[in-house]
Design an enzyme around this catalytic site. Structure first.
Site, PDB file in Angstrom:
ATOM      1  N   TYR A   1      33.756  38.961  45.486  1.00 16.45           N
ATOM      2  CA  TYR A   1      35.142  38.545  45.747  1.00 16.45           C
ATOM      3  C   TYR A   1      35.490  38.680  47.242  1.00 16.45           C
ATOM      4  O   TYR A   1      35.120  39.661  47.889  1.00 16.45           O
ATOM      5  CB  TYR A   1      36.123  39.366  44.898  1.00 16.45           C
ATOM      6  CG  TYR A   1      37.543  39.126  45.347  1.00 16.45           C
ATOM      7  CD1 TYR A   1      38.206  37.944  45.002  1.00 16.45           C
ATOM      8  CD2 TYR A   1      38.195  40.024  46.185  1.00 16.45           C
ATOM      9  CE1 TYR A   1      39.471  37.688  45.475  1.00 16.45           C
ATOM     10  CE2 TYR A   1      39.478  39.776  46.658  1.00 16.45           C
ATOM     11  CZ  TYR A   1      40.113  38.599  46.302  1.00 16.45           C
ATOM     12  OH  TYR A   1      41.363  38.336  46.778  1.00 16.45           O
TER      13      TYR A   1
ATOM     14  N   ARG B   1      40.347  42.703  45.140  1.00 16.83           N
ATOM     15  CA  ARG B   1      39.852  43.889  45.843  1.00 16.83           C
ATOM     16  C   ARG B   1      39.870  45.079  44.877  1.00 16.83           C
ATOM     17  O   ARG B   1      40.725  45.195  44.013  1.00 16.83           O
ATOM     18  CB  ARG B   1      40.724  44.204  47.056  1.00 16.83           C
ATOM     19  CG  ARG B   1      40.471  43.271  48.240  1.00 16.83           C
ATOM     20  CD  ARG B   1      41.299  43.630  49.440  1.00 16.83           C
ATOM     21  NE  ARG B   1      42.703  43.321  49.234  1.00 16.83           N
ATOM     22  CZ  ARG B   1      43.638  44.195  48.889  1.00 16.83           C
ATOM     23  NH1 ARG B   1      43.343  45.479  48.755  1.00 16.83           N
ATOM     24  NH2 ARG B   1      44.872  43.809  48.698  1.00 16.83           N
TER      25      ARG B   1
HETATM   26  P1  PGA Z   1      45.490  39.249  50.821  1.00 12.24           P
HETATM   27  O1  PGA Z   1      44.014  39.338  51.353  1.00 12.24           O
HETATM   28  O2  PGA Z   1      45.443  39.721  49.397  1.00 12.24           O
HETATM   29  O3  PGA Z   1      46.266  40.159  51.720  1.00 12.24           O
HETATM   30  O4  PGA Z   1      45.918  37.819  50.957  1.00 12.24           O
HETATM   31  C1  PGA Z   1      42.893  38.893  50.686  1.00 12.24           C
HETATM   32  C2  PGA Z   1      42.147  39.954  49.920  1.00 12.24           C
HETATM   33  O5  PGA Z   1      41.677  40.924  50.507  1.00 12.24           O
HETATM   34  O6  PGA Z   1      42.012  39.817  48.696  1.00 12.24           O
END
Ligand code: PGA
Ligand code: GDP
Ligand code: MN
Length: 608
Positions: free
Chosen positions: A222, A79
């Site tokens: 992603y 992210r």
């Molecule tokens: P997480 O969620 O990292 O909380 O497991 C997935 C993401 O948004 O990459």
């Protein structure tokens, strides 16, 4: 309206007028070669997967049925919080923790990015539902995307296709609301131009318009940036809806704990990304007689039931889990889930016999292809799998799935856990004094940054309720919403709030608490506190067990001193924490609830 001839645009399997209008608008702006309406059928899924194989995005695995390996562009692995925006009409409604731009300005920028951005590609229209389809008020969405990878992943992560679309128009003909979620890779193809396995764009925007309940995402393929039902809808947009309608959208797993007496308890727990939600949700207890079943591993929507208790529903239908560290010892249930197939693995290593591998999994291969598509051997300096590599797998395959996972009423929550990744200061478990004190614990939650978001790993930051990147409005208002939630029910019906830390370290950086299945000992203590059966010691920060107040029967390989260190409340460490909390509260500013300032003052007093 001048009809543009885009093949497939007019094949809409719905009469929902806003869906039809919006899909046409987007098609005219992004000018794809064709439009496909996703029905969610097996035949469609086979066709999309084959297309991904032909494009070189997917490599079929030989070891698991209907499963695929994908490697992203090395720049598109997590992210992107710097590129994530809450575009409320007023800046103060986005608050001090979100990036903000005026919606008109953002729309002007992104409209130009979207113009022609799907040229040479197929535009897919994915109707989906977050939460059980049987809900009398189903939470609907439509994701438009030019990524086949997104289509394949949304099929695992959400209830989508025809079964969701059937909910858009009620039997009496009224049209339900839905969240429009637009996604483009930003990688148009000129005639004759060859595609790359992982198209994306260096320019990325992950944008939310909370008043309109709309999502625009551009440039990334992603998961968290592109599967818009997940973080974008179920946390950022849903948190705004929850504020307005009086419920909570939280970054929490939901688990069912069954005692040796067959008493059932439901627990929700908020940990920042890559801090143990999926592992706790699928825990295999090491203490005899206790059992865990899974309801969700990432997101909980919680509202009060008629009996005054707080009920939680998981809006998702799949797990998007961190792969490294997952093995038969740490998380056997995740291993069994993925081994049933129907899964997508992204940025893990591919073995020579067509299986997947990642760091800390059993059976280290002598040779593999790394996530960077390079030769890898155990002697390599680089990791085989990216630290944020993921498996995407259907919940229905989980061997310990709780049968009530799809119940629209949800399950009544007895305990809420907040937790982070802290090498010091925060003990293994602390029970709050009451809801307000528990809200203070959540609001001041801190954690070391992980690979789940782009940026420097290891830095301690405040991550309130593990929601820092996901609160869709002003964090001060969000804290007030938590305080208010506690006033809407009898204190004895509210879940009890606890603060946990599986990651405290000793002088030599060793992790003090064995974690994973051994966390069942902490869950047992929590339940026995709720039942009034377990002892605890009062400390300045709340109720903390001493080692002899935890069930440590049969714990292996962990010296008692380590457990004592994991449980230690060190007033000196806490005195060093206070200025950090003050700085954080100052950042929240005038919208910080006074009750949380009061909690801080009381903590200071108790620390002396
Ligand atoms: P997480 O969620 O990292 O909380 O497991 C997935 C993401 O948004 O990459
Ligand atoms: P999520 O992103 O919050 O769902 O986190 P995961 O459950 O996927 O775990 C992220 C990482 O933390 C993985 O590498 C796990 O192996 C590790 N982890 C999870 N639970 C524990 C635990 O109890 N103790 C330790 N030491 N590590 C854990
Ligand atoms: Mn997870």
């Amino acid at each position: 309206m001048t009809a543009v001839a885009i093949p497939g645009l007019d094949n809409a399997p719905t009469t929902h007028s806003r869906v039809l209008e919006w899909v046409r608008e987007v098609a005219e702006l992004t000018t794809p070669d064709r439009v496909e309406w996703i029905d969610g059928s097996d035949a469609e899924s086979e066709r999309i997967n084959q297309k991904l194989v032909d494009q070189g995005t997917f490599v079929p695995l030989k070891s698991k049925p209907n499963s695929y390996w994908a490697a992203s562009d090395p720049s598109d692995v997590a992210r992107v919080e710097e590129r994530t925006f809450i575009c409320s009409a007023r800046e103060e409604d986005a608050g001090p923790t979100n990036n903000w731009m005026h919606p008109d300005e953002m729309k002007a920028i992104m409209t130009e990015l979207y113009r022609g951005s799907m040229r040479g590609r197929t535009m897919y229209v994915i109707p989906f539902c977050m939460g059980p389809l049987g809900d009398e008020n189903p939470k609907l969405g439509v994701e438009i995307t030019d990524s086949e990878y997104v289509v394949a992943s949304m099929r695992v992560m959400t209830r989508m296709g025809k079964k969701a679309l059937d909910k858009f128009v009620k039997e009496d003909g009224t049209e339900r609301e839905f969240v429009p979620a637009l996604h483009s890779l930003g990688a148009p193809l000129e005639p004759g131009q060859e595609d790359v396995p992982w198209p994306c764009n260096d320019t990325k925007y992950i944008t939310h318009f909370p008043e309109e309940r709309t999502i625009w995402s551009y440039g990334s393929g992603y998961g968290g940036n592109a599967l818009l039902g997940k973080k974008c809808y179920s946390l950022r947009i849903a948190s705004v809806i929850g504020r307005d309608e009086g419920w909570l959208a939280e970054h929490m797993l939901i688990l069912k704990l069954i005692s040796p007496e067959n008493k059932v308890y439901y627990i929700a727990a908020a940990f920042p990304s890559a801090c143990g939600k999926t592992n706790l949700a699928m825990l295999r207890p090491t203490i005899p007689g206790w059992r865990v079943e899974t309801l969700g591993d990432d997101i909980a929507w919680m509202r009060f039931g008629e009996d005054g208790r707080l009920y939680a529903v998981n809006p998702e239908a799949g797990f998007f889990g961190v792969a490294p560290g997952t093995n038969y010892k740490t998380n056997p249930h995740a291993m069994e889930t993925i081994n049933k197939g129907n899964s997508v693995f992204t940025n893990v290593a591919l073995t020579d016999d067509g299986d997947v591998w990642w760091e800390e999994m059993e059976n280290t291969p002598e040779h593999a292809t790394s996530w960077k598509k390079q030769d890898w051997t155990p002697d390599s300096d680089e990791k085989a799998a990216h630290p944020n590599s993921r498996y995407c797998t259907p919940m229905s395959q989980c061997p310990i799935l709780a049968p009530e996972w799809d119940d629209p009423n949800g399950v009544p929550i007895s305990a809420i856990l907040f937790g982070g990744r802290r090498a010091n200061t925060i003990p293994l478990v602390t029970e709050s004094r009451d809801w307000q004190h528990g809200t203070f614990m959540g609001a001041t939650l801190s954690s070391e940054k992980t690979a789940a978001a782009a940026g420097k790993v290891g830095e301690v930051r405040r991550d309130p309720m593990a929601m820092l990147p996901f609160i869709g409005y002003n964090a001060g208002d969000y804290f007030q919403h938590w305080i208010d939630t506690g006033k809407r029910a009898d204190a004895n019906k509210l879940p009890k709030i606890f603060y946990v830390n599986w990651f405290r370290r000793g002088d030599d950086r060793r992790i003090l608490w064995p974690g994973f299945g051994e966390n069942s000992r902490v869950l047992k203590w929590i339940i026995e506190r709720i039942e009034g059966k377990a002892a605890a010691s009062e400390t300045p920060i709340g109720w903390v067990p001493t080692a002899d107040q935890l069930d440590l029967n049969g714990i292996e390989d962990t010296p008692l001193e380590d457990i004592e260190l994991a449980l230690k409340v060190d007033p000196e460490e806490w005195r060093q924490e206070i200025p950090l909390i003050e700085e954080w509260f100052d950042k929240i500013g005038e919208k910080l609830p006074t009750s949380l300032r009061d909690e801080l003052e009381a903590l200071k007093q108790r620390l002396g």
